[in-house]
Enzyme design. Structure first.
Site, mmCIF file in Angstrom:
data_model
loop_
_atom_site.group_PDB
_atom_site.id
_atom_site.type_symbol
_atom_site.label_atom_id
_atom_site.label_comp_id
_atom_site.label_asym_id
_atom_site.label_seq_id
_atom_site.Cartn_x
_atom_site.Cartn_y
_atom_site.Cartn_z
ATOM 1 N N LYS A 124 39.886 54.080 18.000
ATOM 2 C CA LYS A 124 39.836 53.054 18.801
ATOM 3 C C LYS A 124 40.110 51.626 17.682
ATOM 4 O O LYS A 124 40.830 50.997 18.079
ATOM 5 C CB LYS A 124 38.390 52.787 19.424
ATOM 6 C CG LYS A 124 38.460 51.483 20.261
ATOM 7 C CD LYS A 124 36.842 51.435 20.785
ATOM 8 C CE LYS A 124 36.512 52.765 21.473
ATOM 9 N NZ LYS A 124 35.152 52.460 22.319
ATOM 10 N N LYS A 167 28.859 55.051 14.463
ATOM 11 C CA LYS A 167 28.298 54.845 15.842
ATOM 12 C C LYS A 167 26.631 55.174 15.248
ATOM 13 O O LYS A 167 26.572 55.796 14.450
ATOM 14 C CB LYS A 167 28.569 55.995 16.813
ATOM 15 C CG LYS A 167 28.223 55.466 18.333
ATOM 16 C CD LYS A 167 29.203 54.355 18.721
ATOM 17 C CE LYS A 167 28.615 53.533 19.970
ATOM 18 N NZ LYS A 167 29.505 52.728 20.698
ATOM 19 N N GLY A 200 26.186 46.185 19.696
ATOM 20 C CA GLY A 200 25.421 46.735 20.554
ATOM 21 C C GLY A 200 26.318 48.031 21.642
ATOM 22 O O GLY A 200 27.489 48.240 21.151
ATOM 23 N N ASP A 201 25.527 48.501 22.372
ATOM 24 C CA ASP A 201 26.244 49.742 23.227
ATOM 25 C C ASP A 201 25.125 49.861 24.402
ATOM 26 O O ASP A 201 24.450 48.895 24.617
ATOM 27 C CB ASP A 201 26.483 50.939 22.502
ATOM 28 C CG ASP A 201 27.384 51.939 23.345
ATOM 29 O OD1 ASP A 201 28.482 51.892 23.400
ATOM 30 O OD2 ASP A 201 26.914 53.138 23.872
ATOM 31 N N THR A 258 34.803 43.210 26.085
ATOM 32 C CA THR A 258 35.044 44.695 26.519
ATOM 33 C C THR A 258 35.631 44.760 27.855
ATOM 34 O O THR A 258 36.736 45.443 28.185
ATOM 35 C CB THR A 258 34.059 45.667 26.204
ATOM 36 O OG1 THR A 258 33.531 45.412 25.044
ATOM 37 C CG2 THR A 258 34.629 47.039 26.619
ATOM 38 N N SER A 312 34.474 41.926 17.976
ATOM 39 C CA SER A 312 33.461 41.835 16.866
ATOM 40 C C SER A 312 33.989 41.658 15.781
ATOM 41 O O SER A 312 33.367 41.196 14.852
ATOM 42 C CB SER A 312 32.764 43.303 16.976
ATOM 43 O OG SER A 312 31.719 43.512 17.896
#
Ligand code: NDP
Length: 449
Positions: A114, A126, A165-166, A210, A381
Site C-alpha cells: 500500500k 503495523k 491509528g487503526d 482514508t 500521514s
C-alpha cells in the site's frame, strides 16, 4: 502457478502454519504476480520473494497497567517492522481483543505494498495490542497508552518507524501515546506519530483521508468504466473513522448511503443515513449504532448473528466494506451480486475473503482492492510528516487536493499494470504488480541486506 512462486508459498505456509490471516495475505499477493515473476527470472536467484514475505523485525512485548479497581492487567504489545525498503517503517496501531501475531503480520505485509503505491517514501509496518478499549474509562485508556509507549518508544522515531491509528486507536489514543513519547525522549519529535490533533502538529484532512481517498479511487474507477457515483445507492460497513468519512464524501459526490453498521448490527435508512446522528453516537457518546433508531424511528435495525453481516443482504449499487478483515464471505458476495451490486471498494484491510474477491471479478463487479483504495490514510500521514519536517501547516484544501491527486495516480498505476500484463480491469492484480515491481527494484538496488 510458476514453480518458484509455488515453492515460496509452500515454504511460507510451513514456517507460519498457525498464521492464517498472514498466509491469506501472502497468498493473495503471490497468486497475482505470476506474469511479473515470469518476466523477471533473476528474482529466484536473488530470493526476492523469500525476502519480501519475511519481516525485517517483529517485536513482541508485555504491557502491564493498573485498572480503576487497582488491579494490574497484562496485555500483549506488537510492532512488526516489515520493510524499510523505500522509507522509514510506517503503519498504524490496532487495539482490539482479536489482535495476534498473524493479524499483525498480515497488516504489516499489506502495508508495504500500500505504501509503495502512494508513490511516497514510506516503508511498511503495523503494531498494536489485544487491549480492548470498549467500556474502559478515560484514565484506563491513558494508563494503557502510557505503558504501551514506555516500551514502544525505543523502537520508533521520525526517521525510523512512524506509527498511526487503526481500529481502536483514534485521536485520543494518539494524543496519550505522543505525550508519553515526548516525556520519555525529552524532545519534540512531531513526526514520530501521525494522526495527531491539529493543535499539536497534526494535519488537516488526515482524519477524513482514508474515507475520502476511498471515494476518490471509486470515482476514478467508475469513470474509467463509463459510470459515476451520481444517484447510486451505497452501503458502508463499520461506523468508525474510515466509514464515517467515506459516507461524508460519497454523499457529497451525489450518492445516497442507505446503511452502516458496527460489530453488533446494521441500520438501514432508505431516506439516506443521517451522518450527524452517527457522529454523535460514535464520536461523542461512543455508543452503539442501534441508538440511531432513537433519532430515526423509521429506520430498520438488523442484529448480527456473529457470522455473515446482515448489511451485505441489503440491495445496493456500491458496497464499501470499512470495518474489518474477512467481513465479506463468499456467501455475502453472492448475495451482493444477486442484488445487482456494480462496484465494491475496500476501505478496511482485506475485508473480502479471497473467494469473495474472485467471485466479484468473475461476475463483472468493479473491484477496488484495499491496498490501493484505502491508501489515502497513510498517504496523508506522509503529508503530515512532511509538514512536521518543514514546521508548517497546509490548508485543508491543499491537503485534500494532494490526496485526490495521489488517489488518481494510484488508480492509473493499477490500471496501467493490469493492462500491461494482460488483465485489464483486474485491479487486484494491477495493484499487486505495480507495488511489487517498485519494491523489488529497490531490493535489487540495495544489495543483500
Ligand atoms: P475504527 O476503530 O474507527 O472503526 C472500526 C469500525 O469497524 C467500528 O464501527 C467497529 O464496530 C467495526 N468493527 C471492528 N471490528 C469488527 C468486527 N470484528 N466485526 C464487525 N465490525 C467490526 O477503525 P477504522 O475506521 O480506523 O478502521 C477500519 C478498517 O479500516 C480497518 O480494517 C483498518 O485496518 C482499515 N484502515 C484504517 C485506516 C485509517 O486511517 N484509520 C487506514 C487504512 C485502513 P465496533 O465499534 O462495534 O467495534
Amino acid at each position: 502457478m510458476n514453480s518458484y512462486l509455488e515453492n515460496v508459498l509452500e515454504q511460507t505456509k510451513k514456517r507460519n502454519s498457525e498464521q492464517k490471516e498472514f498466509l491469506q495475505a501472502v497468498d493473495e499477493v503471490l497468486s497475482t504476480i505470476e506474469p511479473l515473476v515470469e518476466a523477471h527470472p533473476e528474482y529466484e536467484k536473488l530470493s526476492i520473494l523469500e525476502r519480501m514475505v519475511e519481516p525485517e523485525r517483529a517485536i513482541l512485548f508485555r504491557v502491564p497497567w493498573v485498572n480503576d479497581e487497582g488491579k494490574v492487567v497484562v496485555n500483549r504489545g506488537y510492532r512488526i517492522q516489515f520493510s524499510s525498503l523505500i522509507g522509514p517503517y510506517k503503519g498504524g496501531l490496532r487495539f482490539h481483543p482479536s489482535v495476534n501475531l498473524s493479524i499483525m503480520k498480515f497488516l504489516g505485509f499489506e502495508q508495504i505494498f500500500k505504501n509503495a503505491l502512494t508513490g511516497l517514501p514510506i516503508g511498511g509496518a503495523k503494531g498494536g495490542s489485544d487491549f480492548d478499549p470498549k467500556g474502559k474509562s478515560e484514565g484506563e485508556i491513558m494508563r494503557f497508552c502510557q505503558s504501551f509507549m514506555t516500551e514502544l518508544y525505543r523502537h520508533i522515531g521520525q526517521d525510523v518507524d512512524v506509527p498511526a491509528g487503526d481500529i481502536g486507536v483514534g485521536g485520543r489514543e494518539i494524543g496519550y501515546l505522543f505525550g508519553q513519547y515526548k516525556r520519555i525522549r525529552d524532545a519534540y519529535e512531531g513526526g514520530v506519530l501521525t494522526g495527531k490533533d491539529i493543535c499539536y502538529g497534526g494535519s488537516l484532512a488526515r482524519k477524513e483521508a482514508t474515507g475520502y481517498g476511498l471515494l476518490f479511487f471509486m470515482k476514478e474507477m467508475l469513470s474509467a468504466h463509463g459510470q459515476s457515483l451520481q444517484g447510486k445507492t451505497v452501503t458502508i460497513s463499520g461506523s468508525g473513522n474510515v466509514a464515517i468519512y467515506a459516507c461524508q464524501k460519497a454523499t457529497s459526490l451525489g450518492a445516497k448511503v442507505v446503511a452502516m453498521s458496527d460489530s453488533n448490527g446494521c441500520i438501514y435508512d432508505e431516506n439516506g443515513i443521517d451522518l450527524d446522528c452517527i457522529k454523535e453516537i460514535k464520536e461523542v457518546k461512543r455508543g452503539r449504532i442501534k441508538e440511531y433508531l432513537e433519532c430515526h424511528p423509521n429506520a430498520k435495525y438488523m442484529e448480527s448473528n456473529g457470522e455473515d453481516s446482515p448489511i451485505w443482504t441489503i440491495k445496493t449499487d456500491i458496497a464499501l466494506p470499512c470495518a474489518t478483515q474477512n467481513e465479506i464471505s463468499l456467501n455475502s458476495a453472492k448475495k451482493l451480486v444477486k442484488n445487482g451490486v456494480i462496484a465494491v471498494g475496500e476501505g478496511a484491510n482485506m475485508p473480502s475473503t479471497k473467494e469473495a474477491a474472485e467471485y466479484f471479478l468473475e461476475h463483472g463487479v468493479l473491484f477496488a482492492p484495499a491496498k490501493a483504495a484505502n491508501a489515502g490514510g497513510v498517504a496523508t500521514s506522509a503529508i503530515e510528516m512532511t509538514q512536521n519536517s518543514i514546521r508548517y501547516y497546509y490548508t485543508f484544501d491543499e491537503v485534500e487536493k494532494k490526496l485526490e491527486r495521489i488517489m488518481i495516480n494510484i488508480f492509473n498505476d493499477c490500471k496501467k499494470a493490469a493492462d500491461e500484463y494482460g488483465h485489464s480491469g483486474n485491479y487486484i492484480m494491477g495493484a499487486n504488480i505495480a507495488a511489487f515491481k517498485k519494491l523489488s527494484d529497490a531490493m535489487k538496488a540495495q544489495g543483500v541486506v
